[in-house]
Structure formats: C-alpha cells, structure tokens
Write an enzyme that holds these catalytic residues in place. Structure first.
Site, PDB file in Angstrom:
ATOM      1  N   ILE A 471     -35.073  -4.576  -8.054  1.00 36.67           N
ATOM      2  CA  ILE A 471     -36.101  -4.551  -6.933  1.00 36.67           C
ATOM      3  C   ILE A 471     -35.167  -4.464  -5.659  1.00 36.67           C
ATOM      4  O   ILE A 471     -35.502  -4.995  -4.423  1.00 36.67           O
ATOM      5  CB  ILE A 471     -37.062  -5.521  -6.734  1.00 36.67           C
ATOM      6  CG1 ILE A 471     -36.442  -7.158  -7.035  1.00 36.67           C
ATOM      7  CG2 ILE A 471     -38.098  -5.433  -7.798  1.00 36.67           C
ATOM      8  CD1 ILE A 471     -37.483  -8.210  -6.699  1.00 36.67           C
ATOM      9  N   ALA A 515     -32.091 -12.124 -13.410  1.00 33.11           N
ATOM     10  CA  ALA A 515     -30.578 -11.771 -13.706  1.00 33.11           C
ATOM     11  C   ALA A 515     -30.342 -12.486 -15.178  1.00 33.11           C
ATOM     12  O   ALA A 515     -29.702 -12.030 -15.912  1.00 33.11           O
ATOM     13  CB  ALA A 515     -29.862 -12.431 -12.658  1.00 33.11           C
ATOM     14  N   GLU A 695     -33.638 -16.729  -4.784  1.00 34.10           N
ATOM     15  CA  GLU A 695     -34.562 -17.425  -4.253  1.00 34.10           C
ATOM     16  C   GLU A 695     -33.936 -18.576  -3.785  1.00 34.10           C
ATOM     17  O   GLU A 695     -34.249 -19.280  -2.580  1.00 34.10           O
ATOM     18  CB  GLU A 695     -35.743 -17.837  -5.333  1.00 34.10           C
ATOM     19  CG  GLU A 695     -36.399 -16.500  -5.709  1.00 34.10           C
ATOM     20  CD  GLU A 695     -37.705 -16.828  -6.339  1.00 34.10           C
ATOM     21  OE1 GLU A 695     -37.950 -18.004  -7.041  1.00 34.10           O
ATOM     22  OE2 GLU A 695     -38.508 -15.907  -6.279  1.00 34.10           O
TER      23      GLU A 695
END
Lengths: 735, 316
Positions: A471, A515, A695
């Site tokens: 993304i 990941a 994040e």
C-alpha cells in the site's frame, strides 16, 4: 511452517540483503506511470463503462420514492442500479453499514444508486437528475451529548476485552499523594489517502474479477462473495498497486460492490472511483473519542494507580475505538483500570485508521504523563523511566519479548538536545515562543498467518507469489530482499507478484503486521524451496549454503538455476504461529521528540524539528522503514494540529468533506525529520526477528506536539486538533 | 458536469455581448475556480465564453502614474512584476500567500476577484444555500461556521469572499474597469465592487449581466511599508482564517484591509485615523457591528492580535 519456539540462527541472519537500505524495486514503475492502479487497468480491461455513485442526502431515514426516469433518458446512460433492482445483497462480515442503502438510510452519503454510462461525465450528469424523496428520521450525532448513554461493548473486539482491572484502582487513586484527573478529546479523522477507493469490475459468465484497491485480499474476496451471494471461487480480486490505504481499504467498500452490480446490469466492464467529496462520509473514518485519565503517584514519581476510560460512538452493530488499550501495557502501577464505552451514533461508519486505538489513546495518555511529570516536578523522560515495566503490568508473568522504551527516550533526549528545554513559556526568539515536547509510543506486534509460493527457474530467477499487498509501504522490496537472502541471490534475480486472490493467502496490510508476517511467509516457502533444490542437486540438505547465486556443499558449488534444469521448482508454505504471543507481550516502542515555535501574537504554530527513536525488532529495509516513520510523523502532526472531521450535529454529516476543508499537512508544515532505529532483533516474534514500524511512527507524535506547544506557551490544550482558536486568548498580550 | 457549448470571444465587447445574449453563459479564463464548481455541479453553465485570447494581459503604466493590470494577467506574473514588487509590495505578497504555484500560473487577475466563497455548505449541493439556490436558506447559520464571516454578513448568508489579492487591491484603492454588452466601459472602485449579501447573497458583485472585467488599475504608488500577514491553520495552501494587509507611512498614518472575515475585503477608512493609537483602537472601529458565531468568535481577537503584530513589523 509452525513458528512456536524462538528463532535460532537462520539464513536471514547473514544480512547480506535484508537489513540493507534498499531502493524500492517498484519505484521505476511508479515514477514512470507504468504501475497499473485499479482505475487504470487498460492492461486488462478494454472499453469499460463508467460508474458514478449517488449518495444519500440525509443521514438517517428512508427513501420514500426514487425517480430514475430523467437520468435513464440521458445520453450514454447504460444502467442504473438501486437497492430495488440490485437483487438480494448481504452485508459483508467486515461492514457495519450496507454498501448500497435503500429504502433504509444509515448514514450521510451512503450509496443509494450507481449510474453506468459511456463516459464519466455522462454518468455524473445523469446522477444529478435522479430525484430522491427522503423521509428524514431523527438521528444521534453528538458524542459528547450521548456519552452517558454509552455502554460496554458486548463482544471482545480485536483489541481484546473492553474493560480490565487489577488491584483496586479507586482506592489506590484516592490514596495517592499526587493525582491527575483530566478529560481529553480527539476528533473524527479521515484516512485521506491519495488514491480514492476505486475498482474496475469485469464479469466473465459467473466469474467476477475486481481490479481494486484493497489492503486485505482474502478478507475482501470473502466479503465480495458474501455481499453478492456468489461462490467465493467465482470471485477474483487483483490489487497489485495501491495508492495509500491507512486502514481505509482494509474492507470491501461501495466502489467494489457497485462496480460489480453496474457491470452486471450493463453487460460491460465498469470502472468506478469514489470522488473526493464523497469519500469522507461514504467510507470509514477514525472515530472521535472522549477520554478520562486518572494517574496517582508517590511524590518521588512512582505511579501507584492508573485509570483510562474511553468513549466513542458508531452505527448500531459497530465497534469502539480502543483508545485505552495501550494503557494496559505502557507503564507500571499496582492499581489499574481501563474501560471502553460505546455510544450509538448515526454518523458514517467508524473503523480502523492507522494505529487504531493507540493513535488517539496515546494522544491523551502522553499529555497526561506530561502533566503528571510537571505536577511532580520530575523531567517527563525521567518520569517515564521510573515507571517503565519489563512485564505486562496486568499479567506480570508475561515478559515483553523486547522493550527498549527507556533507551528510545534517553537516546532521543541526547540527540535532540533535551537538556536545553526550559520551563513552560520561557523561551522566546523575537515573536516566536519556542518549546520542546516528548511522547512515548507503543504499538503491538500482531501475528497473522501468511502464505507464499516461490518458483525457481533455470535462469536462477526466483518468483515470489502471494496475495500480500503493497500500500505504498515497500512490501515488494522486503519480500524480494527476503527471497534473495534465503536463496543467496541478488535482489534483481527476484520477481515479486502481489495482490491477486488466486495466489496464496497472506497476512495482508494492516495493523503494522504486514512486513513481519508476509516476509515470514516467504521465509517459510523459501525453506521448502531450499530443501527441494538441495535434493534435486543431490546434496545433504543440512549442510548446504546458498550464496552468490550458487548452492555450495562441501567443495561442490552449483549454480542455483541448475536445480531447475529439468523444470521449474515450486514451493509453497504458510507461516503459522504457536503461543509465543500469549507467553510474551510483543510490542514496538518509540520516543518522539518535537520542537515547535508559536507566534506569540497570532498563535500560529510551526513545527521546527522532529525526531523519532524506534525500537521495532530487526529493520528489514531501513530506507523504506524510515519513509514509513516520517510519513507517520507527518500524520501525527496533522492529527495534533489540523485534522478534524467537523460534525454538523443537526444534519449528521462531516461538513468539511474535501481536501480544501479537511486539511492535512503540506510540505511547508513539515521540517527536517530524523529517525533512529535502535539495534534490535526479536527472535520471539518470527524467523525474521522483525516487527513493524508503520504505525509505531504515529504513536505518541500527537502528544509530543501538544506537549511542545505547552512548553512553548504554558497553555495546556486537551482537545485536538490544537488550533489557534483554542489558546489565542491565553497568549501574552501583543506589545 | 453538464454538457455545455463553448466559444472563443474575439474582443472584450463581443464577449460581453455574447454573454448577455446567450442563456446560462459564463466567462472562462484560468478556470481554476469555475471548473471545480462545474465538476461539483454547483455552477452549471450552458455556455462558456473563453476570454483567454482577448489580449488583455499586459501591465502598463497609466497617465496618472499608476499601473493598469489587464484582466488576464496571471497571478504569478502579477506577483513577480518588478513594478508591483517595488511600488505595490502588498499586492505581490497577498498574491503569493494564495493558492499554490500551479494555480497562480493559471489564475487571472479578474478571475481572482470573482472567485466564489469556500463556505462548506455552498460546496455541498444537498445543503440549503441562498448563494447556490436563492431562497433555499442557509445551512451554515447554526452549523459548522469556524471559517465563515463575522461582519457584513446577513441572516441569509455568512459566507466570506476568500481572495487574498482583493484585500491588497482594497488597501491600494484599485479600480475595476469593465466593458458592458453595449460596448461602453465603466470604472468601479474596488470598495463598491463586491456586494454585501443582504437578502440576495447570490448577487456577489456590482457587475451587470454580461459585463466583463477588462483591467484593474492601481493609482500612483503611495509609498510606506507594506505588510501582508495571512493566518491559516497550516503553513501553505489554505484559505485565511484572517489576513491583514497594512500600508504604514513614516508619520504613523496608514491603511488597513482585512480578509477572511467578511463577504468582501474589509476596510473601514474611518478606523485608520486610530492607527497612531494602536491595533486595539483600529480593530474596534474595523469590527464595530460584528456578528460572529460561536465557532468564529475567535476571529475578532485574531484580527486585533494579527494587526498588532503586523503594525509592529511595519514600524520595525
């Protein structure tokens, strides 16, 4: 491959490719415009028609009548689909509101029709001729007013239990010599990713292919099938390139379902992108929160009681923003309590946005820690260090697999020049009030099973195939690095194919789990491939080394491709996890540092410097990881200072529904950003010994900005975003 | 976007005549505002008259010692013109505080004056808006009004005029030159160009049907120190919460115009007499009769404080 004991030494540890700062292998495709995005699949679909979505003009009520006659008569119009003509539609497992509304309307801009025409302009013009008579119903739109109606959510959501308690919080808090009891608010926020939700839909008989922008291919394949009532094997999703998601594309949205319905009705492939002004109310958003934090401590700064309560709202059947969850883990303290409460709101659907829970939770908690440090007269970094914990404070038998929070903060302090920080409102440079702030970040490492297939051909090329998505995070590159490391080849000998639901199901992209899990899936598949290669070459599999494009054993070395001389070798596996995440708490940590300047006259705030020090396991690609973190820091600045979906509490919608009204940071807002990754390997996490950073980079930034503004001005603002109107009248008089 | 017909005008007077003659006609120059509004179906012209080829794109000296800025001079070119930068610094700074480089390359002088409000309710065709649909009401009143007007507003509309350039033009006493459909020209002082909404917020300017702006003239330079300060939520590419433009002379006299607070660039000449007494006194005169909402009350304080900062800067 089952991963149920901590990773031993393995081929990744060589770190010849993994761990090296590596340019994106998909970069040239993107910079030359050759990467095919969902709305531009000229490579796959010829002569598509265009879909345009008509959204509800009311937030709650019913469609009394809908008149399509004028629209149908417009030139170029091929089909119009409404709930009346769509046939039976189920609601997807991951959707709270229906993606095609009618007759009941659940939120503003809920789709009520899709118009298919030869051109986009024809479809849009026809949409404006549809007359809808609504019967408006009263709705609930004001979280603050409804706070006391909020209830404990029935189900344990992804964040776990709504409430937790250890010891006796009320008693412990009452007895504490130093106390803080404060209320904080965070607003609704939009993902505002660059690429809107977009899909090109193609039916071939009963088989539906959706070229779409979606983070979670396997989830979404299931939800497309469920929504349309067709067999999953008749649904294919293809999402090789995605222009940002931030959680907004975790789920099937209206673009996918309405493109499919429009294509069915018109007998043509249909391409459909949500227009920007439509995205803010039609899709999901991060819900607003109200948070109460109470902290009690001894005079020497030891937290004895910590309580965090969070309120948010969602449509009936929706879930809460789990803003209190990090408080269960971040600091020590014997008497503890967290509570999550959920009100029913008739605003558009709330759902995950980058670091759901932690992002707004830390925006509040880390101001509270700053306030408490000040009450105690202790440096905020020292206060956090005093209350560090190496075990889960609610379940002390669970150690953190790795926890270097204090090092993040202390190293950050040294690099940032924290010792130059003065008391609130005491540093001035001409018109500017200068301040520094710090915030701690925590975000958990989530383990999700993830599959991949690898192919080796005679030329020594390894192809990785998985439904994993990129993304914009750099997935292509880290998967290539992983396969290259495992097979002992340079990265340019690896081809990566992603995003196709016909490929092995992966963890997908979300929750910063992508990941670590997807590379572990490739690791597992490559372990199988290595075995097969060794067998084909007649080697004893335990004493084989894959390096320099060759397979070495004893004094024999054979080119890798030789193993595929008699035919391509294919290996597939899935990484699955045991209970290491139950035995250990796996989290990532950060120290965020911010310096701001506040115009003493006008209140304009400018960020001057930012630093993030992150401890997040092995960093697979430091270049991409840095990009992730600086992007997240930028988002954190937006959250702290400007981003707010403004609610019209009368009509129940987000008013500022375009990028002129919903402002995100621009280049001029963002100064130099520095990122430091601490050396860390986490063998408890996965064979990659990695975690995630996407994040973490956001977690704690907002509060660091808020604390810097406080340090600059001496004014504490507890309601985000911290816009100048909230403190202007408390600034010093203008000379 | 609705289907529309299109023509290229040959002369300013022909453009004006065509605009009067053709139902639902609009002029198009840079298109930086009109095209957006057409895509959203807020503007639905049936006919576009492209004025880009009219040649009214020069900056020329006037006999009075001022400058005549052709209606089609692009914002970028205007801001960069040496004469503007030297003698009308306020205008150059105001222009550069607006939009983005790409938009300024396209946007024209006349188009900038005519840009429409950024009220979020004007932008949502589901909402009542007296500007967009006369008589439908105003959803902004009682709604989210943080960015909206505090003075000069009415019970029918609280939208602001968003131009930065217009604020500078107002302080500089510019004049808007036009040609009417009958071929006659007239000059409209900038103070009279934008109208207050009253009961007819859809009528935003003094222009008559078909009337085309041909130029904006600036009088002889007035000297002084020019400062333009635009306060916004982010550092660039955002509309003003409040903007303040001042021209301050050595003797302490000067001019003040304010953006972001009213349906027109806001200037009260009488209040400028208070400049020697400071920002508070000037702001009191400028903002007398203000009717802020709960959401935008802060703009009153912000004008005063920004003016204070700007005056301090101008006086060095």
């Amino acid at each position: 491959m089952k991963f149920d004991t901590p990773a031993a030494k393995n081929p990744i540890d060589r770190l010849k490719v993994v761990g090296k700062a590596t340019d994106r292998i998909d970069g040239p495709l993107k910079t030359t415009g050759l990467a095919p995005y969902a709305y531009e699949r000229h490579d796959k679909v010829r002569n598509p028609a265009y879909g345009y979505v008509l959204g509800s003009a009311i937030a709650k009520g019913k469609i009394a009548a809908i008149d399509l006659a004028a629209a149908k008569a417009m030139p170029g119009v091929l089909a119009i689909v409404t709930a009346d003509t769509a046939g039976k539609l189920e609601k997807g497992q991951f959707n709270t509101a229906k993606l095609l509304g009618g007759p009941d309307i659940e939120h503003y801009h809920q789709a009520v029709a899709v118009i298919v025409a030869e051109t986009f302009e024809q479809a849009r013009a026809a949409a404006s001729l549809i007359t809808v008579n609504y019967a408006r119903a009263t709705g609930n739109f004001d979280l603050a007013a409804l706070k006391d109606t909020a209830v404990k959510p029935v189900a344990d959501g992804p964040g776990g239990k709504p409430d937790t308690a250890v010891g006796d919080f009320e008693k412990g808090f009452a007895a504490a010599p130093v106390k803080l009891d404060a209320l904080y608010t965070t607003p609704d926020q939009a993902h505002a990713m660059m690429e809107p939700h977009a899909t090109t839909a193609l039916w071939e008989g009963d088989k539906l292919t959706l070229y779409t922008a979606n983070q979670m291919i396997a989830w979404s394949k299931g939800d497309v099938a469920k929504t349309l009532g067709i067999a999953p094997e008749n649904v294919r999703l293809d999402s090789p390139y995605i222009g940002g998601g931030f959680g907004g594309k975790l789920f099937v949205r209206a673009d996918a379902i309405l493109a499919a319905l429009g294509a069915k009705a018109s007998g043509r492939p249909v391409k459909l992108a949500l227009t920007r002004p439509f995205m803010f109310n039609n899709t999901t958003h991060r819900p607003a929160t109200i948070q109460r934090i109470r902290i009690g401590a001894t005079k020497d700064g030891k937290i004895t009681a910590i309580g965090h309560e969070g309120w948010s709202g969602d449509l009936p059947g929706g879930g809460p923003e789990t803003a209190v969850n990090q408080t269960r883990l971040l600091y020590a303290g014997a008497d503890r309590m967290t509570k999550t409460r959920l009100a029913v709101l008739d605003l558009p659907e709330g759902n995950a946005m980058r670091a759901p829970g932690e992002a707004p939770g830390l925006m509040a908690l880390e101001i509270a820690m700053d306030e408490m440090a000040e009450k105690l007269g202790i440096d905020p970094i020292k206060f956090r260090a005093i209350n560090d914990t190496q075990v889960d404070p609610e379940k002390p038998e669970r150690k953190f697999s790795q926890r270097q929070l204090v090092k993040c903060l202390e190293l950050g302090a040294e690099k940032f020049g924290w010792d130059k920080r003065k008391g609130p409102g005491s540093v001035r440079e001409g018109r500017w009030l200068i301040g520094m702030g710090v915030g701690a970040g925590i975000r958990n490492n989530l383990l999700m099973k993830s599959g991949a297939r690898v192919r080796l051909n005679q030329a020594g090329i390894v192809t990785v195939e998985t439904d994993m998505t990129d993304i914009g995070t750099g997935t292509y590159t880290i998967l290539a690095q992983t396969a290259a490391e495992m097979m002992g080849i340079p990265i340019d000998k690896v081809v990566v194919t992603l995003g196709d639901s016909d490929l092995p199901a992966s963890a997908g992209s979300g929750g910063q789990w992508g990941a670590n899990n997807s590379t572990s899936g490739v690791y597992a598949a490559c372990m199988k491939l290595r075995e097969t290669v060794a067998q084909r070459l007649g080697f004893n599999t335990t004493e084989v080394d894959f390096a320099d494009g060759k397979v070495h054993s004893g004094n024999r070395s054979i080119a890798l491709g030789e193993a595929a001389r008699t035919g391509e070798i294919v290996a597939e596996d899935t990484i699955e996890y045991g209970d290491l995440d139950k035995k250990y708490q796996q989290s990532t940590f950060a120290g965020h540092f911010v310096e701001v300047a506040v115009d003493a006259a006008t209140g304009e705030t400018r960020i001057r410097r930012m630093l993030a020090v992150c401890a997040a396991g092995r960093i697979l690609n430091p270049k991409a990881a840095r990009s992730q973190v600086i992007g997240a820091m930028t988002m954190g600045v937006g959250a702290a200072m400007i981003e707010e979906l403004a609610v019209d509490k009368r009509f129940g919608f987000f008013v500022n529904h375009d990028l002129a009204g919903y402002e995100v940071p621009v280049h001029a807002d963002i100064p130099h950003q520095e990122v430091i990754f601490l050396e860390e390997e986490d063998p408890i996490s996965s064979p990659m010994k990695a975690k995630g950073v996407g994040e973490l980079g956001l977690c704690g930034v907002g509060a660091a900005v808020a604390n810097a503004i406080y340090n600059a001005t001496g004014i504490r603002v507890r309601d985000y975003p911290i816009t100048l109107d909230k403190y202007l009248d408390r600034l010093p008089p203008v000379a | 976007m609705k289907a529309f017909s299109y023509e290229r005008a040959r002369t300013p007077a022909a453009a004006a005549a065509a605009a009067e003659r053709t139902p639902g006609a609009k002029f198009i120059a840079g298109g930086t505002n009109l095209l957006d509004l057409m895509k959203l179906q807020i503007e639905t012209p049936q006919h576009l008259i492209d004025v880009n080829g009219l040649g009214i794109d020069k900056i020329e000296p006037t006999p009075e010692g001022g400058l005549r800025i052709g209606a089609l001079v692009r914002n970028t070119d205007l801001a960069a013109d040496m004469r503007i930068r030297r003698d009308y610094g306020l205008l150059s700074r105001a222009l550069l505080a607006g939009a983005s480089g790409q938009l300024r390359n396209k946007a024209t002088t006349a188009g900038n004056l005519l840009q429409r409000t950024r009220c979020p309710y004007f932008y949502d065709t589901n909402q009542a808006c007296n500007k967009r649909k006369p008589g439908s009401g105003c959803a902004a009143i009682g709604g989210f009004s943080r960015s909206l007007g505090v003075i000069g507003v009415s019970d029918a509309c609280i939208a602001t005029q968003p131009s930065d350039m217009a604020v500078a033009m107002r302080a500089l006493d510019a004049t808007v030159e036009t040609v009417r459909p009958d071929g006659t020209a007239r000059a409209i002082p900038i103070a009279d160009f934008h109208r207050l909404p009253g009961a007819t917020p859809h009528i935003e300017t003094a222009l008559g049907k078909g009337e085309l702006i041909t130029a904006v003239t600036l009088p002889k330079p007035v000297g002084g120190t020019h400062v333009y300060h635009k306060v916004r939520d982010r550092a660039s590419y955002a509309f003003a919460l409040v903007s303040v433009g001042v021209i301050v002379q050595k003797d302490g006299s000067g001019r003040v115009a304010v953006g972001g607070i009213a349906p027109k660039p806001w200037r009260v000449e009488a209040s400028e007499a208070d400049l020697p007494r400071g920002a508070k006194a000037v702001a009191a005169g400028l903002l007398a009769g203000a009717k802020p909402t709960h959401d935008n009350q802060f703009k009153l304080t912000l004008v005063e404080r920004t003016l204070g900062a700007v005056l301090a800067e101008a006086r060095g």
